[in-house]
Design an enzyme around this catalytic site. Structure first.
Site, PDB file in Angstrom:
ATOM      1  N   SER A 176       0.836  -1.197   0.000  1.00 17.00           N
ATOM      2  CA  SER A 176       0.000   0.000   0.000  1.00 17.00           C
ATOM      3  C   SER A 176       0.875   1.253   0.000  1.00 17.00           C
ATOM      4  CB  SER A 176      -0.952  -0.048   1.197  1.00 17.00           C
ATOM      5  OG  SER A 176      -1.951   0.926   1.096  1.00 17.00           O
ATOM      6  N   ASP A 201      -9.959  -4.005  -5.015  1.00 19.45           N
ATOM      7  CA  ASP A 201      -9.088  -2.996  -4.406  1.00 19.45           C
ATOM      8  C   ASP A 201      -9.084  -1.753  -5.282  1.00 19.45           C
ATOM      9  OD1 ASP A 201      -7.109  -1.525  -3.148  1.00 19.45           O
ATOM     10  OD2 ASP A 201      -5.476  -2.895  -3.673  1.00 19.45           O
ATOM     11  N   HIS A 211      -8.041  -4.931  -0.481  1.00 11.82           N
ATOM     12  CA  HIS A 211      -6.920  -4.140   0.009  1.00 11.82           C
ATOM     13  C   HIS A 211      -6.634  -4.448   1.484  1.00 11.82           C
ATOM     14  CE1 HIS A 211      -4.091  -0.821  -0.428  1.00 11.82           C
ATOM     15  NE2 HIS A 211      -4.353  -0.560   0.851  1.00 11.82           N
TER      16      HIS A 211
END
Length: 401
Positions: A187, A341, A371
């Protein structure tokens, strides 16, 4: 205090149950373990509700409480690892070294945690880093960079760069092969890994990176209307609005122009045209557009908003915008994306850019992933098999180097 917290916790749980039933959250049946994901979401929503209550009572801020809850519990020792907390050039790090009798030098992995540049810590990613170190028999350095909104861009990037350079200059102290150094992150950490990798491209005084591992990275803030942003706008653990919110928190320490950024009013037409060759739905394979993609509604450019966010055009903040001369000198790469995501298309676009510039890419797509699933591979007594599968693919890639 306990008597105060118990009713507050009950109230927070009730609020979470209400929030879960509201529109705006979408957990498609195709995601891995949807019932478990609802439980995780309930915990996060309850934490947010509890944080608001504590902030109103003056006990602590919502952000402080959220960070505390996300930090997780301290783990005991690991019989297979030697773990120590250190400082690399004044940046806190945690080093994981396998305990074995092998005399050979090991891989060195510099890991940057996720959390939207706002959350995350060494403890939050303790299980992930232990797993990577044990299973790949590598030395892992987890970096605790400064967090937003207290420390805005480029603080996190600079901390990650300083820690990485220190490790590169001292590989022999940790039994690491300088020819096998890898940057890795998920991320926001994937964003930082890509930015650090690009910066180190021309450093002839340092060992060359062997690889970069980008796990559902966020790599651009020009367009929050790519197909994955529309398809997964309400899918936890990262909603479309939160993705833009975190990017603005990292950039400016606030999100005053959130709506304008979501609508695309923050980028001048000439700059948008310049980067369209790299940031465009046209570069997303058609098979990823079959689920509910809405056409982009034209919006007027707002110059005063651009003045507050123009650093979004810097590659150190948005690595997808780096010039071809930088991209083509990137190391071998592993990119993991998840179908459910909002950041899926950032990974797909960077994969294309790397491949178009002759960089070898190993891509793994979790068809049922969402995610944050990697950090949930072993969460509070239950696991998400897809998260473990993705983590194992990362380990297999490391072993292939």
């Amino acid at each position: 205090l306990l008597l105060l917290l118990l009713p507050l916790a009950a109230l927070a749980a009730a609020l979470a149950a209400v929030l879960l039933s509201l529109p705006g959250y979408d957990i498609p049946p195709g995601v891995n373990q949807p019932a478990k994901l609802r439980l995780v979401l309930a915990v996060l929503l309850g934490t947010a509700a509890m944080g608001k209550i504590l902030e109103k009572t003056g006990l602590c801020s919502q952000l402080t409480f959220g960070r505390y809850v996300r930090q997780g519990r301290k783990l005991g020792g690991d019989p297979k690892l030697f773990i120590q907390d250190l400082q690399f050039n004044k940046v806190p790090v945690r080093v994981y070294q396998p305990k074995d009798s092998s005399d050979g030098r090991k891989r060195g992995i510099i890991f940057f945690h996720g959390g939207g540049w706002v959350f995350g810590s060494l403890d939050t990613y303790e299980k992930v880093c232990r797993y990577l170190s044990r299973e790949s028999e590598s030395v892992v350095v987890s970096v605790q960079y400064r967090l937003a909104p207290e420390h805005i861009y480029p603080a996190a990037y600079e901390d990650c760069l300083r820690a990485t350079i220190h490790f590169m200059e001292n590989t022999e102290h940790y039994g690491v092969d300088p020819a096998c150094l890898i940057v890795c992150g998920d991320s926001a950490g994937g964003n930082l890994a890509a930015a650090v990798s690009q910066t180190l491209t021309d450093r002839s005084d340092l060992p060359r990176l062997r690889a970069q591992i980008l796990i559902y990275p966020g790599l651009q803030a020009l367009d929050f209307n790519l197909p994955s942003y529309h398809q997964n706008r309400g899918v936890p653990l990262l909603l479309r609005e939160r993705a833009a919110f975190f990017a603005l928190q990292y950039l400016n320490g606030h999100a005053l122009h959130l709506q304008e950024v979501l609508e695309g009013s923050h980028i001048p037409p000439d700059i948008r045209l310049k980067y369209r060759k790299w940031v465009s739905p046209d570069n997303i394979p058609e098979k990823f557009k079959v689920r509910g993609v809405k056409p982009l509604r034209p919006t007027d450019f707002i110059a005063e908003v651009y003045e507050t966010v123009k650093r979004f055009c810097e590659p150190n903040l948005c690595p997808l915008l780096a010039e071809d001369a930088v991209i083509q000198r990137q190391p071998e790469s592993f990119i993991l994306t998840c179908e459910y995501d909002v950041l899926r298309d950032d990974g797909l676009l960077y994969k294309k850019r790397l491949e178009d510039n002759g960089v070898r890419v190993t891509w793994y797509h979790l068809e049922d992933g969402f995610h944050g699933i990697i950090s949930l591979h072993d969460y509070c007594g239950f696991s998400f098999p897809s998260g473990r599968r993705g983590l194992d693919r990362v380990v297999n890639f490391l072993k292939s180097l």
